[in-house]
Design a protein around this motif. Sequence first.
Motif, PDB file in Angstrom:
ATOM      1  N   GLU A 134     -55.566 -40.612 -14.448  1.00  0.00           N
ATOM      2  CA  GLU A 134     -54.307 -39.695 -14.383  1.00  0.00           C
ATOM      3  C   GLU A 134     -54.820 -38.228 -14.391  1.00  0.00           C
ATOM      4  O   GLU A 134     -54.355 -37.529 -13.671  1.00  0.00           O
ATOM      5  CB  GLU A 134     -53.229 -39.939 -15.360  1.00  0.00           C
ATOM      6  N   LYS A 142     -55.940 -21.535 -25.277  1.00  0.00           N
ATOM      7  CA  LYS A 142     -54.603 -22.120 -25.974  1.00  0.00           C
ATOM      8  C   LYS A 142     -53.841 -21.207 -26.816  1.00  0.00           C
ATOM      9  O   LYS A 142     -52.545 -21.092 -27.029  1.00  0.00           O
ATOM     10  CB  LYS A 142     -54.909 -23.251 -26.951  1.00  0.00           C
ATOM     11  N   LYS A 176     -47.540 -39.310 -33.672  1.00  0.00           N
ATOM     12  CA  LYS A 176     -46.745 -39.237 -32.388  1.00  0.00           C
ATOM     13  C   LYS A 176     -47.094 -40.566 -31.606  1.00  0.00           C
ATOM     14  O   LYS A 176     -48.202 -40.833 -31.222  1.00  0.00           O
ATOM     15  CB  LYS A 176     -47.094 -38.178 -31.532  1.00  0.00           C
ATOM     16  N   ALA A 204     -54.935 -42.974 -18.635  1.00  0.00           N
ATOM     17  CA  ALA A 204     -55.250 -41.467 -18.790  1.00  0.00           C
ATOM     18  C   ALA A 204     -56.183 -40.836 -18.323  1.00  0.00           C
ATOM     19  O   ALA A 204     -56.121 -39.764 -17.754  1.00  0.00           O
ATOM     20  CB  ALA A 204     -55.243 -41.329 -20.523  1.00  0.00           C
ATOM     21  N   LYS A 213     -44.484 -41.277 -22.849  1.00  0.00           N
ATOM     22  CA  LYS A 213     -44.052 -40.049 -22.379  1.00  0.00           C
ATOM     23  C   LYS A 213     -43.508 -40.384 -20.826  1.00  0.00           C
ATOM     24  O   LYS A 213     -43.700 -41.335 -20.392  1.00  0.00           O
ATOM     25  CB  LYS A 213     -45.251 -39.150 -22.027  1.00  0.00           C
ATOM     26  N   LYS A 219     -54.726 -30.683 -15.537  1.00  0.00           N
ATOM     27  CA  LYS A 219     -54.117 -30.086 -16.257  1.00  0.00           C
ATOM     28  C   LYS A 219     -53.506 -28.605 -15.733  1.00  0.00           C
ATOM     29  O   LYS A 219     -52.269 -28.218 -15.562  1.00  0.00           O
ATOM     30  CB  LYS A 219     -54.362 -29.415 -17.567  1.00  0.00           C
ATOM     31  N   GLN A 255     -56.764 -39.733 -31.467  1.00  0.00           N
ATOM     32  CA  GLN A 255     -56.090 -40.405 -30.335  1.00  0.00           C
ATOM     33  C   GLN A 255     -56.332 -41.771 -30.394  1.00  0.00           C
ATOM     34  O   GLN A 255     -57.644 -42.134 -30.223  1.00  0.00           O
ATOM     35  CB  GLN A 255     -56.273 -39.864 -29.014  1.00  0.00           C
ATOM     36  N   HIS A 277     -51.178 -40.891 -31.330  1.00  0.00           N
ATOM     37  CA  HIS A 277     -51.677 -39.798 -31.750  1.00  0.00           C
ATOM     38  C   HIS A 277     -51.468 -39.414 -33.233  1.00  0.00           C
ATOM     39  O   HIS A 277     -50.255 -39.222 -33.747  1.00  0.00           O
ATOM     40  CB  HIS A 277     -51.232 -38.518 -31.131  1.00  0.00           C
ATOM     41  N   ASN A 292     -44.045 -39.696 -18.088  1.00  0.00           N
ATOM     42  CA  ASN A 292     -44.921 -39.962 -16.829  1.00  0.00           C
ATOM     43  C   ASN A 292     -45.634 -41.273 -17.064  1.00  0.00           C
ATOM     44  O   ASN A 292     -46.451 -41.650 -16.174  1.00  0.00           O
ATOM     45  CB  ASN A 292     -45.860 -38.927 -16.959  1.00  0.00           C
ATOM     46  N   TYR A 340     -46.582 -42.562 -28.935  1.00  0.00           N
ATOM     47  CA  TYR A 340     -46.530 -42.797 -27.264  1.00  0.00           C
ATOM     48  C   TYR A 340     -46.664 -44.145 -27.090  1.00  0.00           C
ATOM     49  O   TYR A 340     -46.518 -44.349 -25.759  1.00  0.00           O
ATOM     50  CB  TYR A 340     -47.391 -41.456 -26.672  1.00  0.00           C
ATOM     51  N   ARG A 378     -64.929 -34.417 -29.374  1.00  0.00           N
ATOM     52  CA  ARG A 378     -65.290 -33.411 -29.012  1.00  0.00           C
ATOM     53  C   ARG A 378     -64.651 -32.000 -29.998  1.00  0.00           C
ATOM     54  O   ARG A 378     -63.723 -32.359 -30.644  1.00  0.00           O
ATOM     55  CB  ARG A 378     -64.612 -32.965 -27.607  1.00  0.00           C
TER      56      ARG A 378
HETATM   57  P1  0O2 Z   1     -57.730 -32.259 -23.976  1.00  0.00           P
HETATM   58  O1  0O2 Z   1     -58.549 -31.618 -23.269  1.00  0.00           O
HETATM   59  O2  0O2 Z   1     -57.610 -33.824 -23.778  1.00  0.00           O
HETATM   60  O3  0O2 Z   1     -57.622 -31.676 -25.509  1.00  0.00           O
HETATM   61  P2  0O2 Z   1     -50.482 -29.406 -27.820  1.00  0.00           P
HETATM   62  O4  0O2 Z   1     -50.937 -28.998 -26.510  1.00  0.00           O
HETATM   63  O5  0O2 Z   1     -51.236 -30.253 -28.449  1.00  0.00           O
HETATM   64  O6  0O2 Z   1     -49.911 -28.259 -28.747  1.00  0.00           O
HETATM   65  P3  0O2 Z   1     -48.604 -31.637 -27.323  1.00  0.00           P
HETATM   66  O7  0O2 Z   1     -48.037 -31.705 -25.826  1.00  0.00           O
HETATM   67  O8  0O2 Z   1     -47.370 -31.731 -28.370  1.00  0.00           O
HETATM   68  O9  0O2 Z   1     -49.132 -30.117 -27.340  1.00  0.00           O
HETATM   69  O10 0O2 Z   1     -49.594 -32.494 -27.678  1.00  0.00           O
HETATM   70  P4  0O2 Z   1     -49.744 -34.142 -27.568  1.00  0.00           P
HETATM   71  O11 0O2 Z   1     -48.603 -34.845 -26.938  1.00  0.00           O
HETATM   72  O12 0O2 Z   1     -50.093 -34.499 -28.857  1.00  0.00           O
HETATM   73  O13 0O2 Z   1     -51.013 -34.357 -26.536  1.00  0.00           O
HETATM   74  C1  0O2 Z   1     -52.145 -33.547 -26.672  1.00  0.00           C
HETATM   75  C2  0O2 Z   1     -53.232 -34.238 -25.956  1.00  0.00           C
HETATM   76  O14 0O2 Z   1     -52.789 -35.703 -25.719  1.00  0.00           O
HETATM   77  C3  0O2 Z   1     -53.672 -33.824 -24.598  1.00  0.00           C
HETATM   78  O15 0O2 Z   1     -54.741 -32.716 -24.951  1.00  0.00           O
HETATM   79  C4  0O2 Z   1     -54.468 -35.016 -23.847  1.00  0.00           C
HETATM   80  O16 0O2 Z   1     -55.681 -35.347 -24.524  1.00  0.00           O
HETATM   81  C5  0O2 Z   1     -53.474 -36.064 -24.425  1.00  0.00           C
HETATM   82  N1  0O2 Z   1     -52.390 -36.260 -23.440  1.00  0.00           N
HETATM   83  C6  0O2 Z   1     -51.058 -35.832 -23.833  1.00  0.00           C
HETATM   84  N2  0O2 Z   1     -50.149 -36.235 -22.660  1.00  0.00           N
HETATM   85  C7  0O2 Z   1     -51.151 -36.702 -21.675  1.00  0.00           C
HETATM   86  C8  0O2 Z   1     -50.860 -36.918 -20.173  1.00  0.00           C
HETATM   87  O17 0O2 Z   1     -49.771 -37.031 -19.750  1.00  0.00           O
HETATM   88  N3  0O2 Z   1     -51.994 -37.531 -19.391  1.00  0.00           N
HETATM   89  C9  0O2 Z   1     -53.262 -37.729 -20.220  1.00  0.00           C
HETATM   90  N4  0O2 Z   1     -54.036 -37.954 -19.476  1.00  0.00           N
HETATM   91  N5  0O2 Z   1     -53.326 -37.132 -21.350  1.00  0.00           N
HETATM   92  C10 0O2 Z   1     -52.396 -36.589 -22.140  1.00  0.00           C
HETATM   93  P5  0O2 Z   1     -54.713 -31.346 -23.998  1.00  0.00           P
HETATM   94  O18 0O2 Z   1     -54.925 -30.486 -24.762  1.00  0.00           O
HETATM   95  O19 0O2 Z   1     -53.825 -31.569 -22.825  1.00  0.00           O
HETATM   96  O20 0O2 Z   1     -56.211 -31.570 -23.471  1.00  0.00           O
END
Ligand code: 0O2
Length: 220
Positions: free
Chosen positions: A163, A63, A114, A160, A121, A169, A150, A129, A123, A116, A53
């Motif tokens: 969840e 954001k 990253k 995921a 995480k 979110k 990812q 990543h 949760n 994971y 996407r």
């Molecule tokens: P979308 O709509 O999927 O893009 P950041 O917000 O990227 O600056 P962070 O937390 O350091 O901050 O980023 P991280 O940990 O690399 O995670 C970013 C993305 O990973 C998320 O994008 C989700 O797609 C996925 N992700 C991370 N944690 C979770 C979780 O607990 N559950 C699920 N289902 N997905 C997760 P966005 O931006 O949230 O949304």
Amino acid sequence: ERTGSELEFVRELGGLLLMHKFAVDELLTKLRIWSEEFDYAHEHDPIEHIASRIKRPESIMQKLRRKGLPVTLASARDHLTDIAGVRVVCPFVSDVYLIRDLIRRNGMEIVQTKDYIAEPKPNGYRSLHLLIRVPVHLSDRVEKVTAEIQLRTIAMDFWAAVERKIFDKSGGAPRPEFSGELKAAADAAADLDARMKGLHELKALAREVVPDGIEGLGGE
Ligand code: 0O2
């Protein structure tokens, strides 16, 4: 309703979004080639499916605001690393790391990892990543564009996706009484990955043994 400056921002965003679309296109082509190549050469396709996407202008604005950054083109270009997003879903955990290695070996620099999977995480979320720099071959130059990739197994993806459906979110963190169950579900998904890995290995072993082993035993 968008303000005048927001409308101007969205207009300017066009070129930046197109560059990120090209990066996704380059990456998808490579991933699809490896998928078919491994299926042909090793009778094992390391990719179950791919999703991609480009972040929508609305989400980009949200954001930037959330991070306290100005809503400008320069700020989006310099600070957002997930405008281009690709998700690769693999049958086995080993495939996740195989794809990571193929990315590294094929002209795409990994600028951040990253893991994971090694460290889920709190949760229970598991995935690998990567932030990578994708060379985009334009007619007169090569531009390196950052993309977020990812990588996860089918079991991790199932967890995921569901969840996200339960605790979207906007709802914030799940209430503490749900966290134990959520984590237990993630552990069950990890257990499933381990069992499928075991089955895969057993099958490989059986293949080696069957030709002169079982057949050699002959009919009683
Ligand atoms: P979308 O709509 O999927 O893009 P950041 O917000 O990227 O600056 P962070 O937390 O350091 O901050 O980023 P991280 O940990 O690399 O995670 C970013 C993305 O990973 C998320 O994008 C989700 O797609 C996925 N992700 C991370 N944690 C979770 C979780 O607990 N559950 C699920 N289902 N997905 C997760 P966005 O931006 O949230 O949304």
